[in-house]
Design a protein around this motif. Structure first.
Motif, PDB file in Angstrom:
ATOM      1  N   SER A   1      -8.827  28.946   8.964  1.00  0.00           N
ATOM      2  CA  SER A   1      -8.817  27.887   7.971  1.00  0.00           C
ATOM      3  C   SER A   1      -8.927  26.547   8.696  1.00  0.00           C
ATOM      4  CB  SER A   1      -7.510  27.947   7.171  1.00  0.00           C
ATOM      5  OG  SER A   1      -7.469  26.892   6.245  1.00  0.00           O
ATOM      6  N   THR A   2      -9.755  25.697   8.176  1.00  0.00           N
ATOM      7  CA  THR A   2      -9.920  24.369   8.768  1.00  0.00           C
ATOM      8  C   THR A   2      -9.634  23.324   7.701  1.00  0.00           C
ATOM      9  OG1 THR A   2     -11.638  25.202  10.254  1.00  0.00           O
ATOM     10  CG2 THR A   2     -11.513  22.822   9.939  1.00  0.00           C
ATOM     11  N   ILE A   3      -8.746  22.417   8.036  1.00  0.00           N
ATOM     12  CA  ILE A   3      -8.397  21.327   7.130  1.00  0.00           C
ATOM     13  C   ILE A   3      -8.555  20.022   7.904  1.00  0.00           C
ATOM     14  CG2 ILE A   3      -6.579  20.284   5.720  1.00  0.00           C
ATOM     15  CD1 ILE A   3      -5.369  23.063   5.445  1.00  0.00           C
ATOM     16  N   ASN A   4      -9.316  19.100   7.339  1.00  0.00           N
ATOM     17  CA  ASN A   4      -9.517  17.785   7.963  1.00  0.00           C
ATOM     18  C   ASN A   4      -9.108  16.680   6.981  1.00  0.00           C
ATOM     19  OD1 ASN A   4     -10.673  18.705  10.422  1.00  0.00           O
ATOM     20  ND2 ASN A   4     -12.579  19.119   9.313  1.00  0.00           N
ATOM     21  N   PRO A   5      -7.820  16.434   6.846  1.00  0.00           N
ATOM     22  CA  PRO A   5      -7.408  15.384   5.911  1.00  0.00           C
ATOM     23  C   PRO A   5      -7.713  13.991   6.476  1.00  0.00           C
ATOM     24  CG  PRO A   5      -5.512  16.260   7.039  1.00  0.00           C
ATOM     25  CD  PRO A   5      -6.689  17.078   7.473  1.00  0.00           C
ATOM     26  N   SER A   6      -7.998  13.069   5.602  1.00  0.00           N
ATOM     27  CA  SER A   6      -8.284  11.697   6.024  1.00  0.00           C
ATOM     28  C   SER A   6      -7.822  10.732   4.933  1.00  0.00           C
ATOM     29  CB  SER A   6      -9.784  11.525   6.267  1.00  0.00           C
ATOM     30  OG  SER A   6     -10.061  10.188   6.593  1.00  0.00           O
ATOM     31  N   VAL A   7      -7.104   9.724   5.345  1.00  0.00           N
ATOM     32  CA  VAL A   7      -6.641   8.693   4.415  1.00  0.00           C
ATOM     33  C   VAL A   7      -6.967   7.342   5.035  1.00  0.00           C
ATOM     34  CG1 VAL A   7      -4.642   7.648   3.287  1.00  0.00           C
ATOM     35  CG2 VAL A   7      -4.768  10.107   3.535  1.00  0.00           C
ATOM     36  N   THR A   8      -7.612   6.464   4.263  1.00  0.00           N
ATOM     37  CA  THR A   8      -7.942   5.123   4.740  1.00  0.00           C
ATOM     38  C   THR A   8      -7.427   4.107   3.720  1.00  0.00           C
ATOM     39  OG1 THR A   8      -9.947   5.941   5.789  1.00  0.00           O
ATOM     40  CG2 THR A   8      -9.816   3.592   5.419  1.00  0.00           C
ATOM     41  N   SER A   9      -6.731   3.097   4.230  1.00  0.00           N
ATOM     42  CA  SER A   9      -6.204   2.046   3.358  1.00  0.00           C
ATOM     43  C   SER A   9      -6.526   0.693   3.948  1.00  0.00           C
ATOM     44  CB  SER A   9      -4.686   2.189   3.209  1.00  0.00           C
ATOM     45  OG  SER A   9      -4.359   3.398   2.595  1.00  0.00           O
ATOM     46  N   SER A  10      -6.653  -0.286   3.073  1.00  0.00           N
ATOM     47  CA  SER A  10      -6.946  -1.640   3.536  1.00  0.00           C
ATOM     48  C   SER A  10      -6.285  -2.625   2.571  1.00  0.00           C
ATOM     49  CB  SER A  10      -8.456  -1.881   3.567  1.00  0.00           C
ATOM     50  OG  SER A  10      -8.723  -3.204   3.953  1.00  0.00           O
ATOM     51  N   ASN A  11      -5.697  -3.634   3.117  1.00  0.00           N
ATOM     52  CA  ASN A  11      -5.047  -4.654   2.308  1.00  0.00           C
ATOM     53  C   ASN A  11      -5.247  -5.978   2.994  1.00  0.00           C
ATOM     54  OD1 ASN A  11      -3.568  -5.918   0.394  1.00  0.00           O
ATOM     55  ND2 ASN A  11      -1.650  -4.857   0.804  1.00  0.00           N
TER      56      ASN A  11
ATOM     57  N   ILE B   1       0.866  -1.171   0.000  1.00  0.00           N
ATOM     58  CA  ILE B   1       0.000   0.000   0.000  1.00  0.00           C
ATOM     59  C   ILE B   1       0.906   1.225   0.000  1.00  0.00           C
ATOM     60  CG2 ILE B   1      -1.662   1.362   1.317  1.00  0.00           C
ATOM     61  CD1 ILE B   1      -2.787  -1.168   2.440  1.00  0.00           C
ATOM     62  N   SER B   2       0.637   2.141  -0.907  1.00  0.00           N
ATOM     63  CA  SER B   2       1.398   3.382  -0.974  1.00  0.00           C
ATOM     64  C   SER B   2       0.408   4.540  -0.979  1.00  0.00           C
ATOM     65  CB  SER B   2       2.250   3.406  -2.237  1.00  0.00           C
ATOM     66  OG  SER B   2       2.952   4.623  -2.313  1.00  0.00           O
ATOM     67  N   ASN B   3       0.505   5.384   0.023  1.00  0.00           N
ATOM     68  CA  ASN B   3      -0.364   6.560   0.132  1.00  0.00           C
ATOM     69  C   ASN B   3       0.485   7.815   0.132  1.00  0.00           C
ATOM     70  OD1 ASN B   3      -2.710   5.054   0.393  1.00  0.00           O
ATOM     71  ND2 ASN B   3      -2.506   4.885   2.592  1.00  0.00           N
ATOM     72  N   GLU B   4      -0.052   8.830  -0.496  1.00  0.00           N
ATOM     73  CA  GLU B   4       0.618  10.119  -0.490  1.00  0.00           C
ATOM     74  C   GLU B   4      -0.438  11.203  -0.328  1.00  0.00           C
ATOM     75  OE1 GLU B   4       3.273  12.909  -3.472  1.00  0.00           O
ATOM     76  OE2 GLU B   4       3.328  10.728  -3.702  1.00  0.00           O
ATOM     77  N   LEU B   5      -0.179  12.141   0.572  1.00  0.00           N
ATOM     78  CA  LEU B   5      -1.131  13.220   0.841  1.00  0.00           C
ATOM     79  C   LEU B   5      -0.359  14.530   0.882  1.00  0.00           C
ATOM     80  CD1 LEU B   5      -3.997  14.104   1.661  1.00  0.00           C
ATOM     81  CD2 LEU B   5      -3.334  13.668   4.022  1.00  0.00           C
TER      82      LEU B   5
END
Length: 90
Positions: free
Chosen positions: A76-86, A54-58
């Motif tokens: 300023s409001t930033i709510n980043p979210s990254v979800t991965s599943s393998n 799994i390779s994620n980039e944000l």
């Protein structure tokens, strides 16, 4: 030294060295010297060779209030979210 004597055999036969090496167990009279069947143990093992990557980039850039002089009340409001599943199911 002990002596082994076998009496009252229903079948007697002269065996050569090859036939003697094939004699196994006591399954009773048979027309063949090979009166046994090989037993194979079942193989229930599972071999799994799986590559899981799994390779994620944000990348986030926030330019709120950029090039503003004497500004007030900027937010300023930033709510980043990254979800991965393998997953692998065998």
């Amino acid at each position: 030294m002990n002596t082994l004597m076998i009496k009252d055999l229903s079948i007697t036969e002269q065996l050569d060295s090859k036939a003697m090496s094939a004699v196994r167990g006591g399954f009773g009279p048979s027309t063949s010297y090979f009166n046994f069947s090989p037993v194979y143990a079942p193989d229930y093992s599972k071999k799994v060779n799986a590559t899981q990557l799994i390779s994620n980039e944000l990348n986030i850039q926030n330019a709120n209030g950029n090039n503003v002089a004497f500004a007030a009340g900027l937010s300023s409001t930033i709510n980043p979210s990254v979800t991965s599943s393998n997953n692998i199911h065998v």
